[in-house]
Design a protein around this motif. Structure first.
Motif, PDB file in Angstrom:
ATOM      1  N   SER A 196     -24.134 -36.709  15.951  1.00 55.15           N
ATOM      2  CA  SER A 196     -24.919 -37.650  15.143  1.00 55.15           C
ATOM      3  C   SER A 196     -24.320 -39.048  15.216  1.00 55.15           C
ATOM      4  CB  SER A 196     -24.940 -37.178  13.687  1.00 55.15           C
ATOM      5  OG  SER A 196     -23.621 -37.146  13.198  1.00 55.15           O
ATOM      6  N   CYS A 197     -25.076 -40.008  14.758  1.00 58.52           N
ATOM      7  CA  CYS A 197     -24.617 -41.401  14.688  1.00 58.52           C
ATOM      8  C   CYS A 197     -24.432 -41.739  13.209  1.00 58.52           C
ATOM      9  CB  CYS A 197     -25.666 -42.311  15.327  1.00 58.52           C
ATOM     10  SG  CYS A 197     -25.364 -44.054  15.009  1.00 58.52           S
ATOM     11  N   ASP A 198     -23.176 -41.928  12.803  1.00 60.47           N
ATOM     12  CA  ASP A 198     -22.906 -42.120  11.374  1.00 60.47           C
ATOM     13  C   ASP A 198     -21.831 -43.180  11.155  1.00 60.47           C
ATOM     14  OD1 ASP A 198     -20.957 -40.578  12.536  1.00 60.47           O
ATOM     15  OD2 ASP A 198     -20.981 -38.984  11.041  1.00 60.47           O
ATOM     16  N   PRO A 199     -22.061 -44.405  11.680  1.00 67.26           N
ATOM     17  CA  PRO A 199     -21.008 -45.430  11.570  1.00 67.26           C
ATOM     18  C   PRO A 199     -20.740 -45.820  10.116  1.00 67.26           C
ATOM     19  CG  PRO A 199     -23.070 -46.425  12.301  1.00 67.26           C
ATOM     20  CD  PRO A 199     -23.299 -44.943  12.256  1.00 67.26           C
ATOM     21  N   VAL A 200     -19.462 -45.839   9.760  1.00 65.51           N
ATOM     22  CA  VAL A 200     -19.078 -46.145   8.379  1.00 65.51           C
ATOM     23  C   VAL A 200     -19.425 -47.606   8.058  1.00 65.51           C
ATOM     24  CG1 VAL A 200     -17.146 -46.310   6.754  1.00 65.51           C
ATOM     25  CG2 VAL A 200     -17.276 -44.413   8.388  1.00 65.51           C
ATOM     26  N   GLU A 232     -12.799 -44.517  18.439  1.00 67.64           N
ATOM     27  CA  GLU A 232     -12.107 -43.312  18.948  1.00 67.64           C
ATOM     28  C   GLU A 232     -13.053 -42.436  19.757  1.00 67.64           C
ATOM     29  OE1 GLU A 232     -10.380 -41.241  15.702  1.00 67.64           O
ATOM     30  OE2 GLU A 232      -8.726 -42.659  15.478  1.00 67.64           O
ATOM     31  N   ARG A 233     -14.314 -42.458  19.357  1.00 64.97           N
ATOM     32  CA  ARG A 233     -15.292 -41.611  20.049  1.00 64.97           C
ATOM     33  C   ARG A 233     -15.386 -41.979  21.525  1.00 64.97           C
ATOM     34  NH1 ARG A 233     -20.471 -40.078  16.514  1.00 64.97           N
ATOM     35  NH2 ARG A 233     -18.974 -38.765  15.436  1.00 64.97           N
ATOM     36  N   ASN A 234     -15.178 -43.240  21.854  1.00 66.06           N
ATOM     37  CA  ASN A 234     -15.178 -43.657  23.254  1.00 66.06           C
ATOM     38  C   ASN A 234     -14.035 -43.006  24.027  1.00 66.06           C
ATOM     39  OD1 ASN A 234     -17.142 -45.970  24.206  1.00 66.06           O
ATOM     40  ND2 ASN A 234     -16.780 -46.271  22.017  1.00 66.06           N
TER      41      ASN A 234
HETATM   42  S1  SF4 Z   1     -21.041 -45.344  19.033  1.00 66.23           S
HETATM   43 FE1  SF4 Z   1     -21.133 -45.532  16.783  1.00 66.23          FE
HETATM   44  S2  SF4 Z   1     -23.007 -46.739  16.386  1.00 66.23           S
HETATM   45 FE2  SF4 Z   1     -23.131 -45.991  18.532  1.00 66.23          FE
HETATM   46  S3  SF4 Z   1     -24.264 -44.063  18.383  1.00 66.23           S
HETATM   47 FE3  SF4 Z   1     -22.074 -43.537  18.252  1.00 66.23          FE
HETATM   48  S4  SF4 Z   1     -21.623 -43.469  16.041  1.00 66.23           S
HETATM   49 FE4  SF4 Z   1     -23.558 -44.568  16.312  1.00 66.23          FE
END
Ligand code: SF4
Length: 501
Positions: A426-430, A440-442
């Motif tokens: 999911s996309c859940d940016p704080v 970190e996900r990168n």
């Molecule tokens: S990188 Fe961040 S803003 Fe982009 S999809 Fe992933 S969680 Fe969402």
């Protein structure tokens, strides 16, 4: 129909999968006889019958961070609207008293954290994405300041009141909708355009006429069809891809290669700049950069652990720079801008892959991105983070495999593995900031990409059941089934649980 069959059919219908036009199913895939209890109406209907006409210039755009959909595209949109105003007859332009940008959907919900307001102002003030200095964006932060510009010879004074944070829930066809308006002294709209930020810095507008471009030499809409083209023509994938690039763009191969080189150079420079910088990133809470420290610590680690942490530090270096508004490349988005550069840096500096092979790899990586963009989505607001980091990881895996001499089939498997293991993310940016979890996900996207590359190059490809087209379709189905709050709204998942009430 039993409950399981009903749920699967309902999920596919909700994803709109049944409504897509499909080519006949390919021979690859697990024979239905292996699962006699499964309902046949949920079997794979074949890849969608689209024609890919996306190019590396469309996919790999250079611009300021932190977000391709919320920063880069709004900057490009405002710049485009400026062109619309410049083309107006002088008597019409003369009646324009104010310019206004109405942000809807996720642009309105999380645009503040993504600097959407500054991006819109920068575009209206005449800034171009590839040359927009981060200092310009910083200078636009002050809500009290007003800025002068001349459009078509008429002077305008612009400030933050030009940006309206409009409805989050709406009925426009795209979540990220931005309506640009030129209004007269009474507030009556003289000219307006309904724009959509469609992910990865791409944008479109309502009733947009078809762009005049060349037709692709090789027609394909899926990985299966692309591989067929290669087999039938006897041409290598990078040759087929380059022939399409030059035909669609009307450029020669040298110009396309120049763009690929610029992309590689910006990626490499982003890693090196990010490894030097320290301190706080722009955020309403204390958020420190860590790439430099991770890199320094990595160099002290035993050899077996070092490479993993080095790759993480490369990805985080670029992602931190992106969060700070430095120039980055949409690969496929700016939220995922650190994943491919980390693998590019690894290939360039550690594996010592020659530049020509890197270019070829980048083309194959672009192919994975084209298919995801055209047959699913690369927008977190549409399909969640699987469409950003997941696609970036697939692109990086395909690039790494192809650049290091893997067969086309193995490069496809590398992309497939990388994307498959991001499904459901999911996309859940704080707070709507591209910080947590994005940075970190990168690193994880890059590590998974290289792992996928190594696995694909080591296995017997003909025994690998999953194929890229099916996983792209699974991503679309999964993304559509994600509740809207988990698609870049910042109102669920980490976006909520990280915040103390
Ligand atoms: S990188 Fe961040 S803003 Fe982009 S999809 Fe992933 S969680 Fe969402």
């Amino acid at each position: 129909m039993d409950r399981r069959a009903f749920l699967m059919t309902a999920a596919l219908a909700a994803a709109g999968v049944g409504a897509m036009r499909h080519l006949p199913a390919q021979a690859r895939g697990i024979p239905a006889a292996a699962f006699p209890e499964l309902p046949r109406d949920v079997c794979y209907p074949g890849p969608p019958a689209t024609t890919i006409a996306t190019t590396v210039i469309d996919l790999f755009k250079i611009g300021p961070g932190p977000s391709s959909s919320h920063t880069l595209a709004p900057l490009r949109i405002a710049s485009d609207f400026r062109n619309v105003l410049e083309a107006l007859p002088p008597e019409t332009l003369d009646r324009v008293a104010r310019l206004r940008a109405r942000l809807h959907g996720s642009l309105s919900a999380t645009g503040k954290g993504h600097r959407t307001d500054r991006a819109v102002l920068a575009g209206l003030l005449g800034q171009k994405p590839e040359s927009c200095d981060p200092a310009v964006m910083d200078a636009l932060a002050d809500a009290q300041k007003r800025h002068e510009t001349s459009i078509g010879g008429k002077r305008f004074t612009l400030g933050h009141d030009a940006v309206v944070w409009d409805t989050v829930e709406h009925a426009f066809p795209f979540s990220n909708t931005l309506i640009m308006e030129a209004v007269d002294a009474e507030g009556k709209v003289i000219v307006s355009r309904e724009y959509y930020s469609t992910g990865g810095g791409f944008f479109a507008w309502k009733d947009q006429p078809e762009a005049k471009r060349g037709a692709p030499v090789h027609v394909y809409g899926s990985m299966a069809a692309f591989m067929d083209v290669c087999r039938k023509t006897g041409k290598a994938p990078h040759v087929v891809l380059m022939e399409n690039e030059t035909a669609i763009l009307g450029l020669d191969a040298a110009a396309v290669n120049a763009h690929l080189d610029m992309v590689l150079d910006v990626m490499i420079a982003g890693v090196e700049l990010g490894l030097r910088e320290e301190g706080l990133l722009p955020a309403p809470f204390e958020f420190y950069r860590k790439a430099k420290r991770l890199h320094q610590e990595a160099l002290k680690l035993p050899e077996g652990e070092r490479l993993m942490q080095l790759v993480s530090s490369y990805a985080i270096a670029v992602s931190e720079g992106n969060a700070a508004g430095r120039l980055a490349v949409t690969a496929p988005t700016l939220g995922s801008a650190g994943t491919m550069p980390a693998v590019v840096y690894l290939l360039d500096k550690h594996v010592r892959v020659p530049r020509e092979a890197l270019r070829r790899g980048l083309l194959f990586g672009a192919l994975a991105g084209y298919l995801c963009k055209n047959n699913a989505s690369v927008a977190g607001a549409e399909v969640g983070c699987q469409g950003e980091i997941g696609v970036a990881s697939a692109m990086a895996a395909a690039m790494a495999a192809y650049a290091t001499g893997a067969s086309p089939e193995a490069a496809e498997v590398a992309a497939t593995i990388a994307l498959e293991h991001h499904l459901g993310m999911s996309c859940d940016p704080v707070g709507g900031f591209v910080l947590i979890p994005c940075i970190e996900r990168n690193a994880f996207g890059a590590l998974k990409a290289y792992n996928a590359c190594l696995m694909a190059k080591s296995e017997i490809v003909s025994r690998h059941w999953e194929d890229f087209d099916r996983v792209v379709m699974a991503m679309l189905q999964t993304g559509k089934a994600l509740p809207p709050a988990f698609r870049e709204m910042g109102t669920a998942g980490l976006g909520m649980t990280m915040v103390d009430c």
